[in-house]
Enzyme design. Sequence first.
Site, PDB file in Angstrom:
ATOM      1  N   LYS A  55      -2.727  17.018  -7.738  1.00 37.00           N
ATOM      2  CA  LYS A  55      -1.429  16.865  -7.074  1.00 37.00           C
ATOM      3  C   LYS A  55      -0.642  18.172  -6.975  1.00 37.00           C
ATOM      4  CE  LYS A  55      -0.472  12.036  -6.812  1.00 37.00           C
ATOM      5  NZ  LYS A  55      -1.457  11.396  -7.713  1.00 37.00           N
ATOM      6  N   SER A  80       4.550   8.129 -10.789  1.00 35.55           N
ATOM      7  CA  SER A  80       4.093   7.583 -12.060  1.00 35.55           C
ATOM      8  C   SER A  80       3.621   8.702 -12.966  1.00 35.55           C
ATOM      9  CB  SER A  80       2.955   6.592 -11.819  1.00 35.55           C
ATOM     10  OG  SER A  80       1.887   7.256 -11.188  1.00 35.55           O
ATOM     11  N   GLU A 206     -10.709   2.385  -5.451  1.00 35.07           N
ATOM     12  CA  GLU A 206      -9.444   1.978  -6.050  1.00 35.07           C
ATOM     13  C   GLU A 206      -9.678   0.968  -7.168  1.00 35.07           C
ATOM     14  OE1 GLU A 206      -6.784   0.274  -3.150  1.00 35.07           O
ATOM     15  OE2 GLU A 206      -8.306  -1.083  -2.388  1.00 35.07           O
ATOM     16  N   GLY A 210      -5.898  -3.689  -7.988  1.00 38.47           N
ATOM     17  CA  GLY A 210      -4.976  -3.325  -6.905  1.00 38.47           C
ATOM     18  C   GLY A 210      -5.737  -2.873  -5.674  1.00 38.47           C
ATOM     19  N   ASP A 212      -5.359  -3.076  -2.536  1.00 34.14           N
ATOM     20  CA  ASP A 212      -4.578  -3.178  -1.298  1.00 34.14           C
ATOM     21  C   ASP A 212      -5.183  -2.350  -0.164  1.00 34.14           C
ATOM     22  OD1 ASP A 212      -3.426  -1.057  -3.136  1.00 34.14           O
ATOM     23  OD2 ASP A 212      -2.556  -0.475  -1.217  1.00 34.14           O
ATOM     24  N   SER A 306     -10.092  13.429 -10.239  1.00 32.78           N
ATOM     25  CA  SER A 306      -8.767  13.785  -9.722  1.00 32.78           C
ATOM     26  C   SER A 306      -7.765  14.262 -10.766  1.00 32.78           C
ATOM     27  CB  SER A 306      -8.203  12.619  -8.918  1.00 32.78           C
ATOM     28  OG  SER A 306      -8.268  11.424  -9.659  1.00 32.78           O
TER      29      SER A 306
END
Length: 320
Positions: A55, A80, A206, A210, A212, A306
């Site tokens: 990130k 988060s 994922e 979750g 989605d 990651s």
Amino acid sequence: MTDLAISFDDVAAAARRIAGVAHKTPVLTSSTADALTGASLFFKAENLQRMGAFKFRGGYNSLAQFTPEQSKGGVIAYSSGNHAQAIALSARLLGMRAVIIMPEDAPAIKIAATRGYGAEVVLYDRYTENREEIGNRLAAEQGLTLIPPYDHPHVMAGQGTATLELIEEIGAPDILLVPLGGGGLLSGAAVVARKLAPGCRIVGVEPEAGNDAQRSLAEGRIVHIDTPRTIADGAQTQHLGNFTFPVLKELVDEVVTVSDAELVEAMKFFAGRMKMLVEPTGCLGAAAAFTGRVAVAGRKVGILLSGGNIDLARFAELIA
Ligand SMILES: *Cc1c(COP(=O)(O)O)cnc(C)c1O
């Protein structure tokens, strides 16, 4: 393809912007992992990136493009954890004020690290309060510029630089496995892989709790879910973004899921065999290969690890 939020050139420009500031992380291999899967696996170790996750790439790429006026006002972010640290560190490096909105149950190590980088931290309850609302209100009141964790072209382009480095180093992979929350990392990866490795199968991974994104691609619209309860705290997102979803829809071949127990097995593998601390979310891509969720035998596979930010006590608890 031209109507997508980012292009390959945006990622290439981001790579120039972060050069000499972000680490060019190593690509690691393991003969044990290859024997286990029958594949050639190449792990891009973003757990060894500055602040411990990819990130930093998107955060720095965003702040480096602030106008003088925006720089003077400072940045606000909600996260988060890892995006928070990325923004906090980038702001410090660029001499800006940073305000970070974090869930009160975020890993203590992430809250402490964010404060350690000099950011002001505002805590909220992730199960009852809406971080977007809090962020927008504080931004308006205090003249801060909001940088979201994934749904922003500069963030997405920055994240793509991890895959750019990976493919520059190993050549075109047959399969690319990418941890998936809101889709910033995967959209950057997809834009790069489609350009440099056209035949590559691009897969997002994922948490099972979750899924989605998997549902969103199947239904052709952004599916919203409640905050998923999973140990993959970097992927506890409730929905893809308005910028990330079209990129994923256009360029990604498949989204698969793995369970928390499978993430723990992968964490054990990295610690035991490769002497590395990888956080649960960081193991998503690897777990898809280790479990056979994605058929990798005989293939050259790029895997993004990651991030590596996890409390040691929490790590010990999970692998016990
Ligand atoms: C944020 C994060 C992800 C998910 O990235 P998105 O861009 O939201 O899809 C994956 N792994 C780690 C370690 C993260 O911090």
